[in-house]
Design an enzyme around this catalytic site. Sequence first.
Site, PDB file in Angstrom:
ATOM      1  N   GLU A   6      40.155  33.323  31.060  1.00  0.00           N
ATOM      2  CA  GLU A   6      41.348  33.567  31.894  1.00  0.00           C
ATOM      3  C   GLU A   6      42.052  32.262  32.226  1.00  0.00           C
ATOM      4  O   GLU A   6      41.813  31.664  33.284  1.00  0.00           O
ATOM      5  CB  GLU A   6      40.958  34.299  33.177  1.00  0.00           C
ATOM      6  CG  GLU A   6      40.564  35.740  32.943  1.00  0.00           C
ATOM      7  CD  GLU A   6      40.441  36.545  34.238  1.00  0.00           C
ATOM      8  OE1 GLU A   6      40.460  35.954  35.332  1.00  0.00           O
ATOM      9  OE2 GLU A   6      40.304  37.782  34.124  1.00  0.00           O
ATOM     10  N   GLU A  49      38.296  42.230  29.305  1.00  0.00           N
ATOM     11  CA  GLU A  49      37.676  42.383  30.620  1.00  0.00           C
ATOM     12  C   GLU A  49      38.595  43.210  31.508  1.00  0.00           C
ATOM     13  O   GLU A  49      39.808  43.004  31.519  1.00  0.00           O
ATOM     14  CB  GLU A  49      37.446  41.004  31.266  1.00  0.00           C
ATOM     15  CG  GLU A  49      36.779  41.087  32.626  1.00  0.00           C
ATOM     16  CD  GLU A  49      36.689  39.732  33.329  1.00  0.00           C
ATOM     17  OE1 GLU A  49      36.225  38.752  32.707  1.00  0.00           O
ATOM     18  OE2 GLU A  49      37.102  39.661  34.503  1.00  0.00           O
TER      19      GLU A  49
HETATM   20  C1  IDC Z   1      33.719  37.172  39.526  1.00  0.00           C
HETATM   21  C2  IDC Z   1      32.372  37.773  39.805  1.00  0.00           C
HETATM   22  C3  IDC Z   1      31.852  37.207  41.110  1.00  0.00           C
HETATM   23  C4  IDC Z   1      31.886  35.686  41.022  1.00  0.00           C
HETATM   24  C5  IDC Z   1      33.276  35.198  40.682  1.00  0.00           C
HETATM   25  C6  IDC Z   1      33.373  33.705  40.490  1.00  0.00           C
HETATM   26  O1  IDC Z   1      32.466  39.182  39.849  1.00  0.00           O
HETATM   27  O2  IDC Z   1      30.535  37.664  41.344  1.00  0.00           O
HETATM   28  O3  IDC Z   1      31.502  35.156  42.266  1.00  0.00           O
HETATM   29  O4  IDC Z   1      33.675  35.783  39.473  1.00  0.00           O
HETATM   30  O5  IDC Z   1      32.641  33.284  39.401  1.00  0.00           O
HETATM   31  C7  IDC Z   1      37.880  37.765  36.728  1.00  0.00           C
HETATM   32  C8  IDC Z   1      36.967  36.803  36.076  1.00  0.00           C
HETATM   33  C9  IDC Z   1      35.543  37.051  36.469  1.00  0.00           C
HETATM   34  C10 IDC Z   1      35.445  37.473  37.933  1.00  0.00           C
HETATM   35  C11 IDC Z   1      36.148  38.807  38.077  1.00  0.00           C
HETATM   36  C12 IDC Z   1      36.071  39.405  39.495  1.00  0.00           C
HETATM   37  O6  IDC Z   1      37.089  36.772  34.665  1.00  0.00           O
HETATM   38  O7  IDC Z   1      34.812  35.883  36.229  1.00  0.00           O
HETATM   39  O8  IDC Z   1      34.099  37.636  38.240  1.00  0.00           O
HETATM   40  N1  IDC Z   1      37.537  38.637  37.683  1.00  0.00           N
HETATM   41  O9  IDC Z   1      36.662  38.561  40.432  1.00  0.00           O
HETATM   42  N2  IDC Z   1      39.171  37.884  36.519  1.00  0.00           N
HETATM   43  C13 IDC Z   1      39.671  38.797  37.349  1.00  0.00           C
HETATM   44  C14 IDC Z   1      38.640  39.294  38.115  1.00  0.00           C
END
Ligand code: IDC
Length: 462
Positions: free
Chosen positions: A288, A380
Amino acid sequence: MKRLLAIVASCATALGLTALASPQAAAATGCKVDYTITNQWSGGFQAGVKVTNLGDPVSGWVLKWTWPDGGQKVVQGWNATWSQSGSTASATNVDWNRTLATGGTADLGFTASFTGANPKPTAFTLNGVACTGSIGGEEPPPDPDPGPGTGTPVSINGQLKVCGVNLCNQYNRPIQLRGMSTHGIQWFSKCYNNASLDALAQDWKSDLFRIAMYVQESGYETDPAGFTSRVNSYVDMAEARGMYAMIDFHTLTPGDPNYNLDRAKTFFASVAARNAAKKNVIYEIANEPNGVSWTAIKNYAEQVIPVIRAADPDAVIIVGTRGWSSLGVSDGSNETEVINNPVNATNIMYAFHFYAASHKDNYRATLSRAATKLPLFVTEFGTVSATGGGAMDRASSVAWLDLLDQLKISYANWTYSDANESSAAFRPGTCNGSDYSSSGVLTESGALLKSRISTPDAFPVG
Ligand code: IDC
């Protein structure tokens, strides 16, 4: 794919030209068409059209029909070049299905909008000759298509490729892969073992296992060799179960992928060389990108893609997009920046991410528009808010999943893990045990995704 309606065209034959020629000199003609509405929703539908050549072999063909009420308009089609004039649709062969042997078939499909009752066409022509369903009063030959292939997603589809805006299988037929993403493998390795992968392949009937290898946040940068080998072993575990494996270089913070350019080159050179002979690997080079321009992302992609290609020339590669892979929407932009300035490489797709409770109609509109121009892969998405938590938004999630199914866009859901957050498919503590199969271990999001992913794929074959 639900088979709602199927008809076989059958109408009086009118082979005027053949009748004038001597019987010996006349080319035998004849055809049969099965027109199946596979899905229908408000104002739109998807149909499969199978044409069987019952006459002499043809090289080059046009299939035509006219809708009785003229309320239909083809939006997008596949396995043919489509056009429409008034209420008459024409599907012209593409290169690889130009030749139809006697008894040979071509499977086409399209999505269309409609108004009215959407009656099915009853008369078809192939190269101007009416399809009567049989010739000389004989029964048509038995269907040479054994139906949906049996086997695993990888054994049926083989090496994937991008064709047009679609992801295609080894038969050059568009397919949709439906599957799950890991959580960060630096945190949730306890969730990825033989029992959990068996459940994913057999109970969930998942086509895809996305391996989210964070680069920061105690990820790859802390132990490149260790994470590389862990990713490789997950690729092998997916391969052993016939699932595709997506190697996700999970950049997130910082958002500029160029910060990790050298790491990306080192990592992808290694995993691409090691996995080049496998058919089940898809590379995702930047999860991302955020706070960074499309030009900078494109520049990163054009440096990393050649590194992969040098080792693994035929694999599909996915490029992240601006604004957390929102095609720019979350940054106030849109897909035109990519359409007008695409990555200079072939066999690539672009990532689109969404979280259903946060991203709704304007994101769905962007995806629908962009899908006619760009090959897209939802590498994702979540059923919850963009934080990964909060309540599941069932209505928005279902609207998204229906849209992805209609557009045949592949997806991976965040996450196949027991993280203590509502995006996780398993309840907290599940990965401390060995039961990944019973319904009691699923969260609300997990239950929805399992019900969606485990339906039959009906991958097109032959
Ligand atoms: C989130 C995880 C969370 C973690 C956070 C930071 O769910 O547990 O603490 O990342 O690492 C994304 C990202 C993905 C995120 C997810 C939800 O690709 O890494 O995971 N998210 O926030 N993009 C949009 C949402």
